[in-house]
Design a protein around this motif. Structure first.
Motif, mmCIF file in Angstrom:
data_model
loop_
_atom_site.group_PDB
_atom_site.id
_atom_site.type_symbol
_atom_site.label_atom_id
_atom_site.label_comp_id
_atom_site.label_asym_id
_atom_site.label_seq_id
_atom_site.Cartn_x
_atom_site.Cartn_y
_atom_site.Cartn_z
ATOM 1 N N ASP A 72 -25.643 50.728 -6.297
ATOM 2 C CA ASP A 72 -26.508 51.391 -5.319
ATOM 3 C C ASP A 72 -25.667 51.984 -4.197
ATOM 4 N N LYS A 73 -24.528 51.340 -3.883
ATOM 5 C CA LYS A 73 -23.518 51.917 -2.987
ATOM 6 C C LYS A 73 -22.179 51.290 -3.325
ATOM 7 N N GLU A 74 -21.123 52.078 -3.192
ATOM 8 C CA GLU A 74 -19.787 51.619 -3.576
ATOM 9 C C GLU A 74 -18.949 51.153 -2.388
ATOM 10 N N MET A 75 -19.491 51.295 -1.170
ATOM 11 C CA MET A 75 -18.785 50.859 0.043
ATOM 12 C C MET A 75 -19.809 50.204 0.964
ATOM 13 N N HIS A 76 -19.470 49.002 1.441
ATOM 14 C CA HIS A 76 -20.330 48.346 2.426
ATOM 15 C C HIS A 76 -19.541 48.168 3.712
ATOM 16 N N ASP A 77 -20.163 48.555 4.830
ATOM 17 C CA ASP A 77 -19.541 48.432 6.144
ATOM 18 C C ASP A 77 -20.218 47.284 6.892
ATOM 19 N N PHE A 78 -19.458 46.239 7.199
ATOM 20 C CA PHE A 78 -19.990 45.115 7.959
ATOM 21 C C PHE A 78 -20.109 45.455 9.446
ATOM 22 N N GLY A 79 -19.533 46.572 9.844
ATOM 23 C CA GLY A 79 -19.551 46.944 11.257
ATOM 24 C C GLY A 79 -18.506 46.146 12.018
ATOM 25 N N THR A 80 -18.816 45.783 13.255
ATOM 26 C CA THR A 80 -17.892 45.016 14.095
ATOM 27 C C THR A 80 -18.225 43.536 13.977
ATOM 28 N N ILE A 81 -17.228 42.750 13.630
ATOM 29 C CA ILE A 81 -17.389 41.295 13.530
ATOM 30 C C ILE A 81 -16.276 40.643 14.330
ATOM 31 N N ASN A 82 -16.399 39.364 14.600
ATOM 32 C CA ASN A 82 -15.379 38.633 15.353
ATOM 33 C C ASN A 82 -14.391 37.980 14.397
ATOM 34 N N GLU A 83 -13.126 37.969 14.803
ATOM 35 C CA GLU A 83 -12.100 37.327 13.983
ATOM 36 C C GLU A 83 -12.487 35.870 13.731
ATOM 37 N N GLY A 84 -12.434 35.472 12.484
ATOM 38 C CA GLY A 84 -12.822 34.121 12.079
ATOM 39 C C GLY A 84 -14.190 34.080 11.406
ATOM 40 N N ALA A 119 -14.697 46.523 7.689
ATOM 41 C CA ALA A 119 -15.170 45.927 8.933
ATOM 42 C C ALA A 119 -14.158 46.201 10.026
ATOM 43 N N PHE A 120 -14.644 46.227 11.259
ATOM 44 C CA PHE A 120 -13.724 46.202 12.393
ATOM 45 C C PHE A 120 -13.789 44.788 12.931
#
Length: 164
Positions: free
Chosen positions: A51-63, A143-144
């Motif tokens: 359905d999509k070949e790339m997923h972007d988690f957006g901004t997450i925190n390290e860990g 992700a960033f």
């Protein structure tokens, strides 16, 4: 010298006399039909369409450990069998289905990403080995990752206050 010449002549005589039968005459019609059917089946492949070949988690925190479920459909002519799915690094762990996915059926698998020790922009690939025509397919996650507060301070302290 004569012995060597005699040996070459004997080998040549055996080679020329042993190949009198035509191999095409030995092929049976039954076997030819069986081979044709097998080859026709070999042309049927599974085809995986995501359905999509790339997923972007957006901004997450390290860990943070985040997870996404990739959904797909087998649009091919044979049951889809995923033999392996591997992340581009140990921080990316896919969990592919173990059962074959019938033609026309849908399936899904999860991918977990552990951002510990992975600050800033991250793009990871998941390589899928399956019985598709190419044999290999791929999806990506990105992700960033916001660095931990201590990591940013260490970077600045190591710079000794210089403005570059």
């Amino acid at each position: 010298m004569k012995k060597g010449l005699l040996m070459v002549a004997a080998v040549a005589a055996i080679a020329f006399t042993s190949c009198k039968e035509n191999a095409a005459d030995k092929v049976k019609d039954e076997n030819a039909k069986e081979v044709a059917e097998r080859d026709a089946k070999a042309e049927k492949f599974a085809k995986i369409e995501f359905d999509k070949e790339m997923h972007d988690f957006g901004t997450i925190n390290e860990g943070d450990v985040v997870e996404h479920i990739f959904k797909f459909k087998n649009t091919g002519d044979a049951p889809l069998v995923i033999t392996s799915a591997k992340g581009s690094c140990g921080c990316t762990v896919p969990n592919p289905p173990k059962e074959p996915i019938a033609p026309g059926a849908e399936g899904e698998f999860s991918v977990k990403f552990n951002s510990a020790g992975k600050p800033n922009n991250q793009i990871k690939t998941i390589r899928i080995t399956a019985n598709t025509e190419t044999g290999k397919d791929m999806v990506k996650i990105k992700a960033f990752v916001t660095p931990k507060a201590g990591a940013a301070a260490k970077t600045q302290a190591g710079h000794e206050g210089h403005n570059h």
